[in-house]
Design a protein around this motif. Sequence first.
Motif, PDB file in Angstrom:
ATOM      1  N   LEU A   1       0.830  -1.205   0.000  1.00  0.00           N
ATOM      2  CA  LEU A   1       0.000   0.000   0.000  1.00  0.00           C
ATOM      3  C   LEU A   1       0.863   1.252   0.000  1.00  0.00           C
ATOM      4  O   LEU A   1       0.556   2.238  -0.664  1.00  0.00           O
ATOM      5  N   ASN A   2       1.937   1.204   0.748  1.00  0.00           N
ATOM      6  CA  ASN A   2       2.847   2.348   0.767  1.00  0.00           C
ATOM      7  C   ASN A   2       3.472   2.609  -0.589  1.00  0.00           C
ATOM      8  O   ASN A   2       3.558   3.748  -1.038  1.00  0.00           O
TER       9      ASN A   2
ATOM     10  N   PHE B   1       2.268   1.756  -3.472  1.00  0.00           N
ATOM     11  CA  PHE B   1       1.189   2.300  -4.291  1.00  0.00           C
ATOM     12  C   PHE B   1       1.000   3.783  -4.039  1.00  0.00           C
ATOM     13  O   PHE B   1       0.882   4.578  -4.970  1.00  0.00           O
ATOM     14  N   GLY B   2       0.950   4.127  -2.777  1.00  0.00           N
ATOM     15  CA  GLY B   2       0.667   5.511  -2.414  1.00  0.00           C
ATOM     16  C   GLY B   2       1.712   6.446  -2.961  1.00  0.00           C
ATOM     17  O   GLY B   2       1.384   7.495  -3.536  1.00  0.00           O
TER      18      GLY B   2
ATOM     19  N   LEU C   1       1.359   6.750  -6.687  1.00  0.00           N
ATOM     20  CA  LEU C   1       0.205   7.581  -7.039  1.00  0.00           C
ATOM     21  C   LEU C   1       0.537   9.063  -6.905  1.00  0.00           C
ATOM     22  O   LEU C   1       0.272   9.859  -7.806  1.00  0.00           O
TER      23      LEU C   1
ATOM     24  N   THR D   1       0.166  16.707 -13.427  1.00  0.00           N
ATOM     25  CA  THR D   1      -0.055  18.140 -13.263  1.00  0.00           C
ATOM     26  C   THR D   1       0.992  18.936 -14.015  1.00  0.00           C
ATOM     27  O   THR D   1       0.685  19.875 -14.744  1.00  0.00           O
TER      28      THR D   1
ATOM     29  N   GLN E   1      -4.877  19.799  -8.271  1.00  0.00           N
ATOM     30  CA  GLN E   1      -3.598  20.330  -7.808  1.00  0.00           C
ATOM     31  C   GLN E   1      -3.363  21.691  -8.434  1.00  0.00           C
ATOM     32  O   GLN E   1      -3.915  22.009  -9.472  1.00  0.00           O
ATOM     33  N   LEU E   2      -2.523  22.452  -7.792  1.00  0.00           N
ATOM     34  CA  LEU E   2      -2.098  23.727  -8.360  1.00  0.00           C
ATOM     35  C   LEU E   2      -0.634  23.619  -8.758  1.00  0.00           C
ATOM     36  O   LEU E   2       0.196  23.178  -7.971  1.00  0.00           O
TER      37      LEU E   2
ATOM     38  N   LEU F   1      -7.693  16.284 -11.057  1.00  0.00           N
ATOM     39  CA  LEU F   1      -7.208  14.900 -11.035  1.00  0.00           C
ATOM     40  C   LEU F   1      -8.342  13.893 -10.959  1.00  0.00           C
ATOM     41  O   LEU F   1      -8.372  12.924 -11.703  1.00  0.00           O
TER      42      LEU F   1
ATOM     43  N   ALA G   1      -3.737   7.620   0.227  1.00  0.00           N
ATOM     44  CA  ALA G   1      -2.317   7.693  -0.084  1.00  0.00           C
ATOM     45  C   ALA G   1      -1.430   7.727   1.157  1.00  0.00           C
ATOM     46  O   ALA G   1      -0.265   7.377   1.089  1.00  0.00           O
TER      47      ALA G   1
ATOM     48  N   PHE H   1      -0.593   5.155   6.083  1.00  0.00           N
ATOM     49  CA  PHE H   1       0.407   4.504   6.919  1.00  0.00           C
ATOM     50  C   PHE H   1       1.583   5.386   7.266  1.00  0.00           C
ATOM     51  O   PHE H   1       2.466   4.972   7.971  1.00  0.00           O
ATOM     52  N   GLU H   2       1.571   6.570   6.738  1.00  0.00           N
ATOM     53  CA  GLU H   2       2.684   7.459   7.070  1.00  0.00           C
ATOM     54  C   GLU H   2       2.143   8.858   7.245  1.00  0.00           C
ATOM     55  O   GLU H   2       1.181   9.256   6.611  1.00  0.00           O
TER      56      GLU H   2
ATOM     57  N   GLN I   1       1.832  12.322   6.356  1.00  0.00           N
ATOM     58  CA  GLN I   1       2.091  13.044   5.125  1.00  0.00           C
ATOM     59  C   GLN I   1       1.220  14.282   5.085  1.00  0.00           C
ATOM     60  O   GLN I   1       0.348  14.491   5.916  1.00  0.00           O
TER      61      GLN I   1
ATOM     62  N   VAL J   1      -8.707  -2.114  -0.820  1.00  0.00           N
ATOM     63  CA  VAL J   1      -8.004  -0.837  -0.980  1.00  0.00           C
ATOM     64  C   VAL J   1      -6.930  -0.969  -2.052  1.00  0.00           C
ATOM     65  O   VAL J   1      -6.748  -0.076  -2.883  1.00  0.00           O
ATOM     66  N   LEU J   2      -6.244  -2.106  -2.061  1.00  0.00           N
ATOM     67  CA  LEU J   2      -5.239  -2.336  -3.099  1.00  0.00           C
ATOM     68  C   LEU J   2      -5.871  -2.286  -4.479  1.00  0.00           C
ATOM     69  O   LEU J   2      -5.291  -1.753  -5.422  1.00  0.00           O
TER      70      LEU J   2
ATOM     71  N   PHE K   1      -6.526   1.333  -5.373  1.00  0.00           N
ATOM     72  CA  PHE K   1      -5.244   1.922  -5.748  1.00  0.00           C
ATOM     73  C   PHE K   1      -4.854   1.528  -7.156  1.00  0.00           C
ATOM     74  O   PHE K   1      -4.448   2.362  -7.970  1.00  0.00           O
TER      75      PHE K   1
ATOM     76  N   LEU L   1      -4.221   3.976 -10.261  1.00  0.00           N
ATOM     77  CA  LEU L   1      -2.901   4.064 -10.895  1.00  0.00           C
ATOM     78  C   LEU L   1      -3.007   3.882 -12.403  1.00  0.00           C
ATOM     79  O   LEU L   1      -2.460   4.661 -13.176  1.00  0.00           O
TER      80      LEU L   1
END
Lengths: 221, 221
Positions: free
Chosen positions: A126-127, A129-130, A133, A141, B61-62, B71, B83, B86-87, B89, B125-126, B129, B133
């Motif tokens: 998942l990470n 993938f993220g 993405l 963009t 996005q800008l 997007l 996205a 797990f971290e 961000q 979720v995968l 994703f 993608l």
Amino acid sequence: MASHECVQLVPIFNDLATNQLDTIESIVRHHHYPAGSTIFSASDALDTLMIVASGQVKVYQLAANGREQLLYLLQTGDIDGEAALFENQQRTSFGEALVPTEVCSIRREDFQNLMRQYPSISINVLNVFGKRLSQLERQTTRATTESVEARLANYLIETAAALKTDTFKLPLKKKDLATFLGTTPESISRKLALFEQQALITQKPGKIIQINDADQLLLTE
Amino acid sequence: MASHECVQLVPIFNDLATNQLDTIESIVRHHHYPAGSTIFSASDALDTLMIVASGQVKVYQLAANGREQLLYLLQTGDIDGEAALFENQQRTSFGEALVPTEVCSIRREDFQNLMRQYPSISINVLNVFGKRLSQLERQTTRATTESVEARLANYLIETAAALKTDTFKLPLKKKDLATFLGTTPESISRKLALFEQQALITQKPGKIIQINDADQLLLTE
DNA sequence: TTAGAAACTTGACCGCCATCAAGAAAGCCG
DNA sequence: CGGCTTTCTTGATGGCGGTCAAGTTTCTAA
């Protein structure tokens, strides 16, 4: 060479113990591809996860008009094919070895079993993938909103930042770099010459680029 | 309205039983956003998963030069924010409600617990994703390799195919459609007029488009 | 219903960059 | 080292499509 040469390179298996890596290594298959050879093509069945054990792979798509778009440049430890680990799908892109390349592959069912057995793998996937993405979102963009000049400037700065040096060798031929940035080799040549004329960079033989003024380069629009 | 109004809409919770959905519903938070309001902004902390319960959200996005890139257009049941589950961000895009919109959110820790408890969620979720993608990869390829005319033609055909009808209402204002296709409202007007002149489509008031010759439209380059 | 605003259309202009072509440089291999 | 191929550079040209501006239609709300 250790018996788990492939899998120990891969971030998605980071949290596993050595004996678990051995288990995984026993189910992967090894392949070798000479430079320039095709590893997979669009419309191929997509039923294996691919791990780059060594070498370099360019992943690209072909548009209806025949033009190429370079999507990823896979390095040692990178994976590809995750997109269809749970459904029967076809590949939409091409993979080509740029240098002699070693690849390990895991069949879909085997990888599904691994994920059930070691849940940390799902989380790591998942990470991956993220990040991919986010990267693609930014790439889209930029491709549609910024000029070729700005895209090239950005690429130079990011490459330098990733390598933590101001002087580096372009990892791609101008032709491939052009398909990555959505432009042509001619335009790249011209823009690099322009940057050099403005003293923002210095070019040396062997595709060596030295960045002289990153701040000013960033302001390029 | 059922007590698990939100979560039963969402494909990633497809495999769960009703009482499990109730559990999830108990940990989501509900929000309402009027049309035109901002739901999130770039550089916001990204620590919740967002579910669109009803309405429509544009995610964009800008670029450095201030131009917008659309997007995603999130519909009922779509999710965003995966996205960074797990971290820690930051968000890189903006979310804006195009119509009055109901949103449910799940905090990161809660969602991580859910994934441990119900592994099928990770797999779903995968899948989300993976589809996103693939879609982005194609979008990038088209944006950088095909003409505005071809991109618009493709968009019309795909929209018609998704709705399974040859006559439909454009789901976006021309300005938003332009930022999606990486062009300008003026160009869209011109190209649609061109298609109509070639009898490939018919335009009617209220942003209604009727496709007369999909095959010929596809050949547009 | 109607004024006002927002969205859309159409025209004129022009700059960026792709294309074509030819010559220069660099890489490759005997 | 020398010949060949691939890659790269540089010039000339043209077209796509972005920008600005003004007019028209559609939408919205009182």
